[in-house]
Design an enzyme around this catalytic site. Sequence first.
Site, PDB file in Angstrom:
ATOM      1  N   ARG A 127      35.405 -24.253 -63.900  1.00 46.84           N
ATOM      2  CA  ARG A 127      34.511 -24.601 -65.002  1.00 46.84           C
ATOM      3  C   ARG A 127      33.629 -25.763 -64.548  1.00 46.84           C
ATOM      4  O   ARG A 127      34.068 -26.620 -63.779  1.00 46.84           O
ATOM      5  CB  ARG A 127      35.303 -25.040 -66.247  1.00 46.84           C
ATOM      6  CG  ARG A 127      36.130 -23.949 -66.898  1.00 46.84           C
ATOM      7  CD  ARG A 127      35.253 -22.925 -67.620  1.00 46.84           C
ATOM      8  NE  ARG A 127      36.039 -21.930 -68.322  1.00 46.84           N
ATOM      9  CZ  ARG A 127      36.479 -20.812 -67.782  1.00 46.84           C
ATOM     10  NH1 ARG A 127      36.237 -20.546 -66.506  1.00 46.84           N
ATOM     11  NH2 ARG A 127      37.179 -19.943 -68.506  1.00 46.84           N
ATOM     12  N   HIS A 170      28.319 -18.362 -61.963  1.00 41.83           N
ATOM     13  CA  HIS A 170      29.603 -17.777 -62.359  1.00 41.83           C
ATOM     14  C   HIS A 170      29.382 -16.576 -63.272  1.00 41.83           C
ATOM     15  O   HIS A 170      28.681 -16.672 -64.265  1.00 41.83           O
ATOM     16  CB  HIS A 170      30.412 -18.841 -63.087  1.00 41.83           C
ATOM     17  CG  HIS A 170      31.826 -18.475 -63.344  1.00 41.83           C
ATOM     18  ND1 HIS A 170      32.763 -18.394 -62.340  1.00 41.83           N
ATOM     19  CD2 HIS A 170      32.492 -18.195 -64.487  1.00 41.83           C
ATOM     20  CE1 HIS A 170      33.928 -18.077 -62.856  1.00 41.83           C
ATOM     21  NE2 HIS A 170      33.795 -17.939 -64.160  1.00 41.83           N
ATOM     22  N   GLY A 176      32.591 -13.140 -66.955  1.00 42.69           N
ATOM     23  CA  GLY A 176      32.457 -12.286 -68.125  1.00 42.69           C
ATOM     24  C   GLY A 176      31.396 -11.211 -67.976  1.00 42.69           C
ATOM     25  O   GLY A 176      31.332 -10.277 -68.771  1.00 42.69           O
ATOM     26  N   GLU A 227      25.370 -26.271 -67.523  1.00 39.98           N
ATOM     27  CA  GLU A 227      24.720 -24.950 -67.428  1.00 39.98           C
ATOM     28  C   GLU A 227      24.001 -24.648 -68.745  1.00 39.98           C
ATOM     29  O   GLU A 227      24.517 -24.980 -69.812  1.00 39.98           O
ATOM     30  CB  GLU A 227      25.762 -23.855 -67.169  1.00 39.98           C
ATOM     31  CG  GLU A 227      26.422 -23.928 -65.819  1.00 39.98           C
ATOM     32  CD  GLU A 227      27.468 -22.832 -65.639  1.00 39.98           C
ATOM     33  OE1 GLU A 227      27.537 -21.933 -66.499  1.00 39.98           O
ATOM     34  OE2 GLU A 227      28.220 -22.871 -64.657  1.00 39.98           O
TER      35      GLU A 227
END
Length: 204
Positions: free
Chosen positions: A89, A133, A136, A116
């Site tokens: 994260r 990233h 998801g 972000e």
Amino acid sequence: GHVGTLVAQMAREKGYEVLLNVPPRQSGDYNQLCQLGEVCSLNEIAQRADIITFHTPLNLTGEFPTFHLCNRQFLSDCKPKVVIINAARGGILDENDALLKEHAQKTFIIDTWAMEPHINQIMLQRAFLATYHIAGYSRHGKVNATNMCLEALCSYFGLPLLQVDESLLPPQPQLTVDWIRQVDKQLRQYPDRFDSLRADYPLR
């Protein structure tokens, strides 16, 4: 965690010595992790590891806070040429501390960023590899999320459990070094398009 466990398994298969830092968990999980490597303190990992990869949630408070877990002190305890990978994260790595001159020899591979989608562009240039990233957004992530929705709906309406038939989906492309370099190049060229780059990510 699930991803950290997979990384540890892959590292063991490739012959790496694996060091793990895990907060107390259920005994079954802990015993499984112990089979993958040596469980150590963060300080010992900093001193011994050549590659350190983070796979933690972002906890601002509580018994095991992880915000800025990788900070100036942690980085100072690391080997001079350590490789630091943050795929957990944004906020696990203190990006300001990473940019200090005293850490100039350290290698940073950044997949998650503080603030972000407005990422630190100095850190972007400093990173050896920089990606956005997409957990998801990935094929695997979308299948898991869809199955979770189906499970909840079927449970609520008392229906037989339905799941995604993955055999009907397009095959999953192989991840290659060239592909990662292309993602890195895109992000460096268009850092202001962070969200759109991630949303338009090709199926993986």
